[in-house]
Design a protein around this motif. Sequence first.
Motif, PDB file in Angstrom:
ATOM      1  N   ALA A  52      39.447  83.927 -16.441  1.00  0.00           N
ATOM      2  CA  ALA A  52      38.140  84.467 -16.816  1.00  0.00           C
ATOM      3  C   ALA A  52      37.345  83.758 -17.589  1.00  0.00           C
ATOM      4  O   ALA A  52      36.020  83.653 -17.327  1.00  0.00           O
ATOM      5  N   SER A  56      33.856  82.156 -15.961  1.00  0.00           N
ATOM      6  CA  SER A  56      32.450  82.602 -16.630  1.00  0.00           C
ATOM      7  C   SER A  56      31.950  81.223 -17.199  1.00  0.00           C
ATOM      8  O   SER A  56      30.840  81.317 -17.164  1.00  0.00           O
ATOM      9  N   VAL A  86      36.025  85.789  -8.370  1.00  0.00           N
ATOM     10  CA  VAL A  86      37.122  86.769  -8.419  1.00  0.00           C
ATOM     11  C   VAL A  86      37.863  86.571  -6.966  1.00  0.00           C
ATOM     12  O   VAL A  86      39.144  86.656  -7.068  1.00  0.00           O
ATOM     13  N   ASN A  94      41.381  90.052 -15.323  1.00  0.00           N
ATOM     14  CA  ASN A  94      40.419  89.781 -16.402  1.00  0.00           C
ATOM     15  C   ASN A  94      39.091  89.139 -15.721  1.00  0.00           C
ATOM     16  O   ASN A  94      37.988  89.247 -16.096  1.00  0.00           O
ATOM     17  N   MET A  95      39.194  88.204 -14.646  1.00  0.00           N
ATOM     18  CA  MET A  95      38.201  87.692 -13.818  1.00  0.00           C
ATOM     19  C   MET A  95      37.386  89.126 -13.258  1.00  0.00           C
ATOM     20  O   MET A  95      35.936  89.085 -13.334  1.00  0.00           O
ATOM     21  N   ALA A  98      35.430  90.562 -15.919  1.00  0.00           N
ATOM     22  CA  ALA A  98      34.310  89.760 -16.625  1.00  0.00           C
ATOM     23  C   ALA A  98      33.076  89.931 -15.462  1.00  0.00           C
ATOM     24  O   ALA A  98      32.016  90.118 -15.872  1.00  0.00           O
TER      25      ALA A  98
END
Length: 220
Positions: A52, A56, A86, A94-95, A98
């Motif tokens: 993640a 990001s 993703v 977590n990705m 986010a």
Amino acid sequence: MSLESVRYRRGSLQVLNQLLLPQSSQYDSVSGVREGADAIRTMKVRGAPAIAIVGSLSLAVELTSNPPQQTAELLTFVRESMERLVGARPTAVNMKRAADELNAFLSREAEKPGVTVQELTDRVVQWAESLLEKDVRDNRLIGDLGAQHILQTTNAPAGVVILTHCNTGSLATAGYGTALGIGVWNPAFDVTPHELITGIITEHGVFRPEELRDGLSQGK
């Protein structure tokens, strides 16, 4: 000293190529979303928290070097970029979290009167950078709270032996880790039977299973 999985400053991102460990510690540059997704897909970066962060920050790096000129263009670029990231590792929850949080954040910010595309771009970059800071902060809290709890609840003059699994090391996070001190044997990746769980360590404190939901709600 723990290895850094991520090296970042605004406009520059490098990830530790975990495919080369332990023979070599090589950092590969990530200049944008396409390279970030590739690092995730090929498993240069591993562990849901680190995935993640890298995803990001790869977006932040590309926005810094090539900012969109229109708000609609920014909204589309962020949405499509997060979808790409993703999709690079769909199991990395977590990705996905986010991506959902960033898209919701950007939509709210874009609705504010008078906001410019440059301001929105800066806020997206700052949002991504805050994930890195939060991950390290949460890691330290989890490690500290866990160590305190174990020392307070055990009576072992000769020391204790701790089995950890999943995202406890620095390579699976932003570079600090949640369980350090990291003489380790890793026989398997497994799930602990629920009846054996007596405490759950979080950045908000240590909770018994039945306390977890209420405790985390209060911690927010």
